[in-house]
Design an enzyme around this catalytic site. Structure first.
Site, PDB file in Angstrom:
ATOM      1  N   GLU A  34      -2.495  -5.354  -9.211  1.00 32.24           N
ATOM      2  CA  GLU A  34      -2.343  -4.725  -7.898  1.00 32.24           C
ATOM      3  C   GLU A  34      -3.329  -5.299  -6.881  1.00 32.24           C
ATOM      4  OE1 GLU A  34      -0.087  -2.870  -6.631  1.00 32.24           O
ATOM      5  OE2 GLU A  34       1.022  -2.745  -8.498  1.00 32.24           O
ATOM      6  N   TYR A 117      -2.650   3.949  -2.097  1.00 35.18           N
ATOM      7  CA  TYR A 117      -1.530   3.200  -2.691  1.00 35.18           C
ATOM      8  C   TYR A 117      -1.880   2.697  -4.103  1.00 35.18           C
ATOM      9  CZ  TYR A 117       0.968  -0.852  -4.144  1.00 35.18           C
ATOM     10  OH  TYR A 117       1.628  -1.735  -4.933  1.00 35.18           O
ATOM     11  N   ASP A 135       3.912   1.398  -0.057  1.00 30.61           N
ATOM     12  CA  ASP A 135       3.432   0.120   0.476  1.00 30.61           C
ATOM     13  C   ASP A 135       4.431  -0.346   1.534  1.00 30.61           C
ATOM     14  OD1 ASP A 135       5.622  -0.735  -0.955  1.00 30.61           O
ATOM     15  OD2 ASP A 135       4.606  -2.434  -1.891  1.00 30.61           O
TER      16      ASP A 135
END
Ligand code: SF4
Length: 352
Positions: A34, A117, A135
């Site tokens: 991520e 997020y 996102d």
């Protein structure tokens, strides 16, 4: 809305790309992927992800690694604060959590470099907890399908989209659902030319029905871009050069570059070598200007950098030139230093 999540999940099983971080529920690997993939295309980020997993197969190895090594491995990816936060967080997990990634959303979000997020992505992908990710891909899909016109970069927009995303999430399959909607936005409902003619959501899509695909989502502010003019001096004496570590609160912290004089606008060769800043840097040392590069344009999200490199032969030892955080190094070892992409590009194109 169950019909929405069912359609998205079914679509995902049939269309998803096979990406290495999809085949794991290890929160450490999910976190790594991520952070690497933020603001990065999959093709660009993939080799970095694979290199990090290989070099640091568990959080304890990342925590113990020297920061310069991490910065060097990150070279070329940009947004270097991600790499610094990655290292800080690895150390915190190692020291405060005995090397075990925390499980609760509230604890994960406290870690450095992890926002709403990323925390939602980690706890939903790894532990299937029902926290919706929002996102850029998710904003786009929701704005288009549900016809939401609140700007996605306003605080009201952020709140409204998050609320809707949490209402839509399939609580039993939170991890899969989150991955599905992000993937749908990435490869089906793309910013330009979405594949509307062959879309499982077409019948319920507001933007398709009202022909507003190019208008949604709405953004309030335009990013302001600042122009900067960098004059780099590549000082040489025998086989050595002078570099410096960037420690100021600015771009590229902890990376190395050459001595730099920044000017408010483009400056001529004569003006540069007659400037007070250059005279202060070179002092009484004798020098010859050997080469002047063309202009290098380097674009960052909020800055456009126009750089010029002056190669200057100095007759005295470079240790006599005093600049903050300066380091005299053999020219041939330059490739071992972690440098910004701009410097890397200059080194690739020029034989020093
Ligand atoms: S119909 Fe087009 S705009 Fe609507 S969800 Fe599908 S791809 Fe996106």
């Amino acid at each position: 809305m169950k019909v929405f999540s069912d359609k998205i999940i079914r679509w995902y099983h049939q269309n998803k790309r096979d990406l290495p971080w999809r085949n794991t529920q290890n929160p450490y690997f999910i976190w790594l992927s991520e952070i690497i993939m933020q603001q990065t295309r999959v093709e660009q980020g993939m080799p970095y992800y694979l290199a990090f997993v290989k070099a640091f197969p568990a959080v304890k190895y990342l925590a113990k690694a020297p920061n310069d090594r991490i910065m060097k491995m990150w070279q070329g990816l940009g947004y270097y604060s991600r790499a610094r936060n990655l290292h800080t967080t690895a150390k915190i997990i190692q020291e405060k959590h005995n090397g075990v990634f925390p499980k609760s959303f509230d604890e994960v979000i406290k870690l450095k470099g992890i926002g709403e997020y990323t925390a939602a992505a980690i706890v939903s992908f790894a532990y299937n907890q029902p926290h919706a990710v929002v996102d850029g891909n998710v904003y786009r899909v929701l704005a288009r399908v549900f016809g939401i016109k609140t700007p996605i970069d306003s605080s009201k927009g952020k709140k409204d989209f998050l609320k809707l995303a949490n209402e839509l999430i399939d609580k039993k399959n939170a991890g899969i659902y989150n991955q599905a909607i992000m993937e749908f936005g990435a490869i089906q409902c793309k910013p330009l030319n979405p594949n509307c003619s062959n879309c499982v959501l077409q019948a319920m899509c507001y933007a398709f029905e009202t022909k507003q695909i190019n208008e949604l989502p709405i953004k309030e502010k335009k990013t302001k871009v600042r122009n900067r003019y960098f004059n780099y001096v590549v000082l040489k004496n025998k086989n050595e050069t002078l570099i410096k570590k960037r420690t100021e609160k600015d771009i590229w912290v902890n990376l190395f570059d050459f001595p730099l004089i920044e000017t408010a606008k483009k400056i001529s060769l004569d003006d540069f070598f007659n400037s007070a800043e250059w005279e202060k840097m070179i002092g009484k040392n004798k020098y010859v200007v050997k080469k002047v590069s063309g202009e290098y344009k380097h674009i960052l999200s909020h800055q456009k950098i126009f750089a010029c490199f002056y190669e200057v032969e100095v007759s005295a030892s470079l240790s006599k030139i005093k600049i903050n955080n300066g380091l005299v190094v053999p020219i041939k070892s330059l490739s071992k230093q972690a440098v910004p992409r701009l410097i890397d590009k200059f080194l690739e194109e020029n034989q020093l």
